[in-house]
Motif scaffolding. Structure first.
Motif, PDB file in Angstrom:
ATOM      1  N   LYS A  59      20.160  62.230  77.022  1.00 39.76           N
ATOM      2  CA  LYS A  59      19.570  61.259  76.120  1.00 39.76           C
ATOM      3  C   LYS A  59      18.955  59.927  76.996  1.00 39.76           C
ATOM      4  N   GLY A  60      17.563  59.866  76.773  1.00 42.08           N
ATOM      5  CA  GLY A  60      16.803  58.719  77.509  1.00 42.08           C
ATOM      6  C   GLY A  60      16.456  58.824  78.865  1.00 42.08           C
ATOM      7  N   THR A  78      13.751  59.917  79.703  1.00 40.15           N
ATOM      8  CA  THR A  78      12.299  59.394  79.953  1.00 40.15           C
ATOM      9  C   THR A  78      12.130  58.042  79.174  1.00 40.15           C
ATOM     10  N   SER A  79      12.939  57.749  78.193  1.00 36.73           N
ATOM     11  CA  SER A  79      12.668  56.534  77.367  1.00 36.73           C
ATOM     12  C   SER A  79      13.544  55.488  77.868  1.00 36.73           C
ATOM     13  N   HIS A 123      16.395  54.986  76.806  1.00 37.67           N
ATOM     14  CA  HIS A 123      17.119  54.598  75.544  1.00 37.67           C
ATOM     15  C   HIS A 123      18.502  55.755  75.774  1.00 37.67           C
ATOM     16  N   THR A 124      19.392  55.191  76.530  1.00 35.23           N
ATOM     17  CA  THR A 124      20.604  56.151  76.651  1.00 35.23           C
ATOM     18  C   THR A 124      21.821  55.871  75.556  1.00 35.23           C
ATOM     19  N   GLY A 130      19.411  50.672  73.166  1.00 35.63           N
ATOM     20  CA  GLY A 130      17.699  50.661  72.495  1.00 35.63           C
ATOM     21  C   GLY A 130      17.885  51.950  71.546  1.00 35.63           C
ATOM     22  N   ASP A 131      16.767  52.205  71.075  1.00 31.82           N
ATOM     23  CA  ASP A 131      16.921  53.055  69.717  1.00 31.82           C
ATOM     24  C   ASP A 131      17.233  54.370  70.063  1.00 31.82           C
ATOM     25  N   THR A 132      17.807  55.014  69.285  1.00 34.41           N
ATOM     26  CA  THR A 132      18.097  56.313  69.472  1.00 34.41           C
ATOM     27  C   THR A 132      16.988  57.410  69.133  1.00 34.41           C
ATOM     28  N   HIS A 178      13.078  58.521  68.262  1.00 33.33           N
ATOM     29  CA  HIS A 178      11.804  58.719  69.032  1.00 33.33           C
ATOM     30  C   HIS A 178      10.895  57.828  68.005  1.00 33.33           C
ATOM     31  N   GLU A 201      11.279  55.034  67.145  1.00 31.82           N
ATOM     32  CA  GLU A 201      11.676  53.724  67.429  1.00 31.82           C
ATOM     33  C   GLU A 201      12.783  53.036  66.253  1.00 31.82           C
TER      34      GLU A 201
END
Length: 200
Positions: free
Chosen positions: A63-64, A66-67, A69-70, A93-95, A97, A99
């Motif tokens: 998770k995260g 690429t973003s 947001h881990t 960060g946000d979980t 996609h 946001e």
């Protein structure tokens, strides 16, 4: 859960995958649902970053990745049938996609956990003009003094003022206590765990 327990889970029931419900360890909000195979679970336990098996891509994905947001692993627990997982994690960060904090738009969260998270963020970022920033900048002694003042004001309100005043002073006391705990590297969640342990 330990790596040695992976083989004890019921992997056969759903063709080698287990649903993994991810919950914010700070405030209890359900963040998302993903799927893990044995490799994803092992990777999660090894790296402490929540990793799933992507059914569409047929591969592991953290998770995260690429973003950014881990989800930092806190704990994993299997249910009573050993065929689903509850993952406690701290999101960075946000979980979602879209946001959002959670993939479930209206997922409830415990307010004290949210307050604790905001106070922790204020400690890290020290935004200018924030009362919480001023408290952290003043140091532990000043914060402890504020807790003492608020405790006295709460006690007095309990004896000589109306319910609204008592509730207001109680809110002030809880807030300043949360700041004091964070200034000492602790959290409200840890204090609540101690309180919960006394229920026995």
């Amino acid at each position: 859960m330990s790596p040695e327990q992976i083989s004890d889970l019921d992997w056969e029931k759903q063709q080698g995958l287990l649903p993994a419900i991810v919950q914010d360890a700070g405030n209890g909000r359900v963040l998302m649902l993903g799927y893990m195979n044995a490799d994803a679970l092992a990777r999660t336990l090894e790296t402490r970053q929540v990793t799933f098996f992507s059914r569409s891509r047929q591969r592991l994905w953290a998770k995260g990745e690429t973003s950014g947001h881990t989800l930092q692993l806190i704990s994993i627990e299997a249910d009573c049938d050993s065929d689903s997982l509850l993952v406690q994690a701290m999101p960075k960060g946000d979980t979602c996609h879209l946001e959002r904090a959670s993939c479930f738009a209206d997922a409830p969260a415990a307010f004290l956990g949210e307050l604790d998270a905001v106070i922790a963020q204020r400690e890290r970022e020290r935004p200018e003009g924030s009362y919480t920033t001023r408290l952290f900048d003043a140091g532990v002694r000043r914060i402890a003094q504020k807790v003492g003042e608020e405790g006295v004001e709460t006690a007095l309100a309990g004896v000589i003022e109306d319910d609204a005043a008592l509730l207001g002073e109680s809110a002030d006391l809880i807030y300043h206590l949360a700041v004091l705990l964070r200034a000492r590297g602790l959290s409200l969640a840890e204090a609540i765990k101690v309180l919960a342990s006394r229920q026995r």
